[in-house]
Design a protein around this motif. Structure first.
Motif, short mmCIF file in Angstrom:
data_model
loop_
_atom_site.label_atom_id
_atom_site.label_comp_id
_atom_site.label_asym_id
_atom_site.label_seq_id
_atom_site.Cartn_x
_atom_site.Cartn_y
_atom_site.Cartn_z
N VAL A 24 5.93 -6.71 -51.15
CA VAL A 24 4.63 -6.98 -51.95
C VAL A 24 4.15 -8.18 -51.18
N TRP A 25 5.01 -9.10 -51.17
CA TRP A 25 4.59 -10.63 -50.58
C TRP A 25 3.90 -10.43 -49.19
N ILE A 26 4.70 -9.40 -48.32
CA ILE A 26 4.24 -9.26 -46.78
C ILE A 26 2.91 -8.70 -46.86
N PHE A 27 2.79 -7.59 -47.57
CA PHE A 27 1.73 -6.84 -47.66
C PHE A 27 0.27 -7.48 -48.24
N THR A 28 0.68 -8.53 -49.18
CA THR A 28 -0.53 -9.53 -49.46
C THR A 28 -0.63 -10.73 -48.72
N LEU A 29 0.11 -10.75 -47.83
CA LEU A 29 -0.18 -12.12 -46.99
C LEU A 29 -1.14 -12.28 -46.26
N PRO A 30 -1.72 -11.10 -45.43
CA PRO A 30 -2.77 -11.11 -44.88
C PRO A 30 -4.31 -11.57 -45.39
N LEU A 31 -4.27 -11.01 -46.68
CA LEU A 31 -5.50 -11.20 -47.54
C LEU A 31 -5.38 -12.88 -47.93
N ALA A 32 -4.38 -13.62 -47.96
CA ALA A 32 -4.42 -14.79 -47.91
C ALA A 32 -4.71 -15.83 -46.63
N LEU A 33 -4.24 -15.20 -45.76
CA LEU A 33 -4.46 -15.92 -44.42
C LEU A 33 -5.80 -15.66 -43.49
N VAL A 34 -6.42 -14.56 -43.79
CA VAL A 34 -7.36 -13.89 -42.91
C VAL A 34 -8.74 -15.07 -43.12
N SER A 35 -8.88 -15.62 -44.28
CA SER A 35 -9.97 -16.55 -44.18
C SER A 35 -9.90 -17.75 -43.40
N SER A 36 -8.61 -18.23 -43.28
CA SER A 36 -8.12 -19.41 -42.53
C SER A 36 -8.18 -19.18 -41.22
#
Length: 93
Positions: A24-36
């Motif tokens: 779950v953490w790996i699948f949601t990580l792109p959502l947190a990083l894509v803006s930066s």
């Protein structure tokens, strides 16, 4: 005592929970990083996922270090026979 330690299983719920949480953490990580990070998100997530999943696999291997590699019964039998033989030599009955 070593036989009991070797044959005591690690609870499957622990391994499942760790795997699910990491997924779950790996699948949601792109959502947190894509803006930066923008397009650098893809290689970053790949490297992070590869590292963490490798650590998880190493952890699973360490949970059962004697997996079919060492048979303790023959070793214990040999030690027992050596001890019995040594005791018979020192203290004949």
């Amino acid at each position: 005592r070593c036989e009991r330690l070797v044959h005591t299983p690690v609870p499957r719920e622990y391994a499942r929970h760790t795997s699910r949480f990491l997924s779950v953490w790996i699948f949601t990580l792109p959502l947190a990083l894509v803006s930066s990070l923008g397009w650098w998100t893809v290689p970053s997530v790949y490297i992070i996922a590869w590292s963490l999943l490798g650590i998880l696999e190493i952890g699973h291997s360490l949970e059962d270090p004697f997996r079919r590699s060492i048979e303790l019964t023959p070793i214990c039998d040999a030690i027992s026979m050596d001890c019995e033989r040594a005791l018979q030599l020192e203290y004949p009955v």
